[in-house]
Write an enzyme that holds these catalytic residues in place. Sequence first.
Site, PDB file in Angstrom:
ATOM      1  N   CYS A  31       1.036  -1.395  -0.195  1.00 45.33           N
ATOM      2  CA  CYS A  31      -0.088   0.021  -0.043  1.00 45.33           C
ATOM      3  C   CYS A  31       0.934   1.426  -0.055  1.00 45.33           C
ATOM      4  O   CYS A  31       0.478   1.984  -1.148  1.00 45.33           O
ATOM      5  CB  CYS A  31      -1.037   0.209   1.092  1.00 45.33           C
ATOM      6  SG  CYS A  31      -1.944   1.182   1.076  1.00 45.33           S
ATOM      7  N   CYS A  32       1.815   1.354   0.827  1.00 53.63           N
ATOM      8  CA  CYS A  32       2.744   2.375   0.441  1.00 53.63           C
ATOM      9  C   CYS A  32       3.705   2.747  -0.628  1.00 53.63           C
ATOM     10  O   CYS A  32       3.700   3.704  -0.972  1.00 53.63           O
ATOM     11  CB  CYS A  32       3.940   2.718   2.147  1.00 53.63           C
ATOM     12  SG  CYS A  32       3.175   2.559   3.982  1.00 53.63           S
ATOM     13  N   CYS A  35      -1.029   8.691   6.839  1.00 50.05           N
ATOM     14  CA  CYS A  35      -2.113   8.761   6.621  1.00 50.05           C
ATOM     15  C   CYS A  35      -3.062   8.785   7.499  1.00 50.05           C
ATOM     16  O   CYS A  35      -2.773   8.068   9.008  1.00 50.05           O
ATOM     17  CB  CYS A  35      -2.503   7.090   5.583  1.00 50.05           C
ATOM     18  SG  CYS A  35      -1.444   7.513   4.258  1.00 50.05           S
ATOM     19  N   CYS A  95      -3.231   4.913   9.724  1.00 51.47           N
ATOM     20  CA  CYS A  95      -2.131   4.136   9.920  1.00 51.47           C
ATOM     21  C   CYS A  95      -1.221   4.977  11.382  1.00 51.47           C
ATOM     22  O   CYS A  95      -0.107   4.858  11.224  1.00 51.47           O
ATOM     23  CB  CYS A  95      -1.217   3.353   8.804  1.00 51.47           C
ATOM     24  SG  CYS A  95      -2.062   3.250   7.790  1.00 51.47           S
ATOM     25  N   CYS A 143       7.613   4.547   5.216  1.00 50.69           N
ATOM     26  CA  CYS A 143       7.031   3.941   4.349  1.00 50.69           C
ATOM     27  C   CYS A 143       8.090   3.249   3.429  1.00 50.69           C
ATOM     28  O   CYS A 143       7.689   3.666   2.374  1.00 50.69           O
ATOM     29  CB  CYS A 143       6.301   3.869   3.615  1.00 50.69           C
ATOM     30  SG  CYS A 143       6.766   6.335   3.519  1.00 50.69           S
TER      31      CYS A 143
HETATM   32 FE1  SF4 Z   1      -1.284   2.609   3.382  1.00 53.22          FE
HETATM   33 FE2  SF4 Z   1      -1.380   2.998   5.799  1.00 53.22          FE
HETATM   34 FE3  SF4 Z   1       0.746   3.794   4.143  1.00 53.22          FE
HETATM   35 FE4  SF4 Z   1      -1.184   5.171   4.075  1.00 53.22          FE
HETATM   36  S1  SF4 Z   1       0.732   4.843   5.736  1.00 53.22           S
HETATM   37  S2  SF4 Z   1       0.054   4.398   2.682  1.00 53.22           S
HETATM   38  S3  SF4 Z   1      -2.836   4.067   4.713  1.00 53.22           S
HETATM   39  S4  SF4 Z   1      -0.010   1.969   4.196  1.00 53.22           S
END
Ligand code: SF4
Length: 255
Positions: free
Chosen positions: A130-131, A214, A217, A242
């Site tokens: 996701c990141c 985010c 998170c 990330c």
């Molecule tokens: Fe995805 Fe969480 Fe990373 Fe944002 S912080 S990109 S929602 S995993």
Amino acid sequence: MAEPMAFPASSHIDDLEAHRLAHQFEGGDPRELLRWAIDRYGSRLVLATSFQAEGMVLLDMAWRIEPTIRVVSVDTGRLPQETYDLIERVRERYTLAIEVFSPEAAALETFVGEHGPNPFYRSLELRVGCCDIRKVAPLTRALAGVDAWVTGQRRAHQTTRRGINVVERDVAHGGIVKLNPLATWSDDEVWDYIRTNDIPYNALYDQGFTSIGCAPCTRATRPGDDPRSGRWWWETDAPKECGMQCVIDWNSLRA
Ligand code: SF4
């Protein structure tokens, strides 16, 4: 994982020059480094910010030196409302055209279609995936074609950041120059600057947040906790990173 972006060879610096510059600017006023970078790189310098406290300090400093400084940011699509509210205030106060980079739609649709909207809680692999899509790939696009970028990283943030220099060669982004003007600053110095200069900041700080990413998170921390412990709080053995700011060997963590 995001496809590596090609960077022009002219933007590279070598380790020796990075070391020399880091030594030259270590411990100095961050504005001296910003002024030097603005003079040297002009429009091929960008300030990358997620509008956290450090980013606001640097944005204010850089804007006072050069009001047309290029500011880039990544909108992951999952930011807290408080961050969007702050961006509006920044646009009003600084009259800056903030360049916002978003995740690539097709990659995001595929990922969410396969794994659902909140897969990051289920595994490190899905969180990193996701990141990669929402953060790393848009930042990589934002940095394509620039010679240098400015970040708000500080050594006090976390163990993964204790070794950062004020000037670095950014291996993750093709060897361009990475500037961390606040590397040596303490929390007090950041907040003194914000209060003294009446700089807008994210309202979540007043709710106990010490690092803001985010919404799903990030959570508030307790006094004395590591400032980034509210990020991906359910992960116990992974760095609070990330992959935007540093190269992490995620495979070694999955083993
Ligand atoms: Fe995805 Fe969480 Fe990373 Fe944002 S912080 S990109 S929602 S995993």
